[in-house]
Write an enzyme that holds these catalytic residues in place. Structure first.
Site, PDB file in Angstrom:
ATOM      1  N   ARG A  53     118.677  94.835   1.176  1.00  0.00           N
ATOM      2  CA  ARG A  53     119.842  94.749   0.294  1.00  0.00           C
ATOM      3  C   ARG A  53     119.678  93.681  -0.794  1.00  0.00           C
ATOM      4  O   ARG A  53     120.158  93.848  -1.905  1.00  0.00           O
ATOM      5  CB  ARG A  53     121.085  94.471   1.159  1.00  0.00           C
ATOM      6  CG  ARG A  53     122.403  94.443   0.391  1.00  0.00           C
ATOM      7  CD  ARG A  53     123.563  94.402   1.371  1.00  0.00           C
ATOM      8  NE  ARG A  53     124.800  93.949   0.765  1.00  0.00           N
ATOM      9  CZ  ARG A  53     125.741  94.745   0.267  1.00  0.00           C
ATOM     10  NH1 ARG A  53     125.588  96.057   0.310  1.00  0.00           N
ATOM     11  NH2 ARG A  53     126.833  94.257  -0.262  1.00  0.00           N
ATOM     12  N   ILE A  79     128.430  96.411  -5.924  1.00  0.00           N
ATOM     13  CA  ILE A  79     127.749  97.008  -4.769  1.00  0.00           C
ATOM     14  C   ILE A  79     128.749  96.838  -3.628  1.00  0.00           C
ATOM     15  O   ILE A  79     129.311  95.761  -3.445  1.00  0.00           O
ATOM     16  CB  ILE A  79     126.391  96.316  -4.484  1.00  0.00           C
ATOM     17  CG1 ILE A  79     125.709  96.861  -3.223  1.00  0.00           C
ATOM     18  CG2 ILE A  79     126.512  94.803  -4.377  1.00  0.00           C
ATOM     19  CD1 ILE A  79     124.268  96.305  -3.028  1.00  0.00           C
ATOM     20  N   SER A  80     129.008  97.907  -2.883  1.00  0.00           N
ATOM     21  CA  SER A  80     130.049  97.865  -1.861  1.00  0.00           C
ATOM     22  C   SER A  80     129.689  96.876  -0.743  1.00  0.00           C
ATOM     23  O   SER A  80     128.522  96.584  -0.506  1.00  0.00           O
ATOM     24  CB  SER A  80     130.246  99.249  -1.241  1.00  0.00           C
ATOM     25  OG  SER A  80     130.489 100.202  -2.249  1.00  0.00           O
ATOM     26  N   GLN A  81     130.726  96.428  -0.053  1.00  0.00           N
ATOM     27  CA  GLN A  81     130.575  95.587   1.141  1.00  0.00           C
ATOM     28  C   GLN A  81     129.694  96.339   2.163  1.00  0.00           C
ATOM     29  O   GLN A  81     129.844  97.555   2.327  1.00  0.00           O
ATOM     30  CB  GLN A  81     131.986  95.383   1.694  1.00  0.00           C
ATOM     31  CG  GLN A  81     132.105  94.640   2.980  1.00  0.00           C
ATOM     32  CD  GLN A  81     133.501  94.834   3.581  1.00  0.00           C
ATOM     33  OE1 GLN A  81     134.211  95.791   3.242  1.00  0.00           O
ATOM     34  NE2 GLN A  81     133.888  93.945   4.457  1.00  0.00           N
ATOM     35  N   PRO A  82     128.785  95.646   2.848  1.00  0.00           N
ATOM     36  CA  PRO A  82     127.912  96.343   3.806  1.00  0.00           C
ATOM     37  C   PRO A  82     128.684  97.213   4.803  1.00  0.00           C
ATOM     38  O   PRO A  82     128.292  98.351   5.071  1.00  0.00           O
ATOM     39  CB  PRO A  82     127.189  95.195   4.530  1.00  0.00           C
ATOM     40  CG  PRO A  82     127.205  94.064   3.554  1.00  0.00           C
ATOM     41  CD  PRO A  82     128.466  94.199   2.756  1.00  0.00           C
TER      42      PRO A  82
END
Ligand code: SAH
Length: 230
Positions: A53, A79-82
């Site tokens: 990531r 970028i979205s939260q994991p």
């Protein structure tokens, strides 16, 4: 003096030794943020342990890449939260032979996670600079099973349809009909739907015997789904 120097050297070396490697941070991310919140889909967990990531975020954010939060990627996008990537991937439940369409390439991270699981991923990004940068990142890391297309994802990708799964990572106010049409019989779509800038609902959509079944999953907050002028 000599003793002080040795002490200094010891401190420097041991602090380096304590710094967690990216791999260790990824492991911690999966166990504390994802498994801890109840995600058990093994292919998703494995993919998220693998994909680096930190190589998908702007260099100034590398150290933050495994934190429990979305991060800016430029052009007002994130970028979205994991956890969100894991939740959406597990709801999509992709399998090895699947062909998946993603709308909203952004950094390319979600596409890479999917590419660890399935044979073919098509991903559409409306902001050309983001699409081109994601294409470079993905190619550089050897994700040759991902094709990045720059354009308006509202139309889907009719020339490659139908898809086993469709995942949308920006929030439209209603489900784009072309995407529903391009979903295979037995296929699944995961999509946040709702007003821009407000809380949206994450929906799981299943197409069975030509019928559409919608299940509301969680309240979420995504960047708006935009449209090109034409
Ligand atoms: N999946 C991404 C998260 C991207 S954020 C990742 O893993 O990093 C959502 C992205 O959707 C943004 O890059 C935004 O530019 C894009 N987007 C918004 N509307 C779109 C549309 N109509 N078609 C394609 N991409 C769109």
């Amino acid at each position: 003096m000599k003793q002080l120097f040795i002490l200094f050297l010891f401190c420097v070396l041991s602090s380096g030794g304590y710094a967690q490697s990216y791999r260790e941070r990824r492991e911690a991310m999966v166990s504390r943020q994802i498994e801890a919140r109840g995600i058990t889909h093994q292919p998703t967990l494995e993919a998220m342990r693998k994909v680096e990531r930190h190589l998908f975020v702007p260099s100034g954010y590398r150290e933050d890449a495994y934190r429990d939060t979305p991060l800016p990627i430029g052009r007002g996008q994130t970028i979205s939260q994991p956890y969100m990537v894991a939740l959406m991937t597990s709801l999509l439940a992709p399998q090895g032979d699947d062909r998946i369409l993603e709308i909203g390439t952004g950094s390319g991270y979600q596409a890479a996670v999917l590419a660890e699981i399935v044979r073919e991923v098509y991903t559409i990004e409306i902001v050309p600079e983001l699409g081109e940068s994601a294409r470079e990142t993905l190619a550089g890391l050897g994700y040759h099973q991902v094709t990045v297309v720059v354009g308006d994802g509202y139309r889907g990708l009719p020339e490659k349809a139908p898809f086993d799964g469709i995942i949308v990572t920006a929030a439209p106010e209603t489900i784009p009909p072309p995407l529903l049409a391009q979903l295979k019989e037995g296929g699944r779509m995961v999509i946040p739907v709702g007003p821009p800038g407000a809380v949206q609902s994450l929906l799981l959509i299943e197409k069975k015997n030509g019928k559409i079944r919608k299940t509301r999953k969680e309240h979420v907050r995504f960047v708006p789904f935009t449209r090109s002028a034409d």
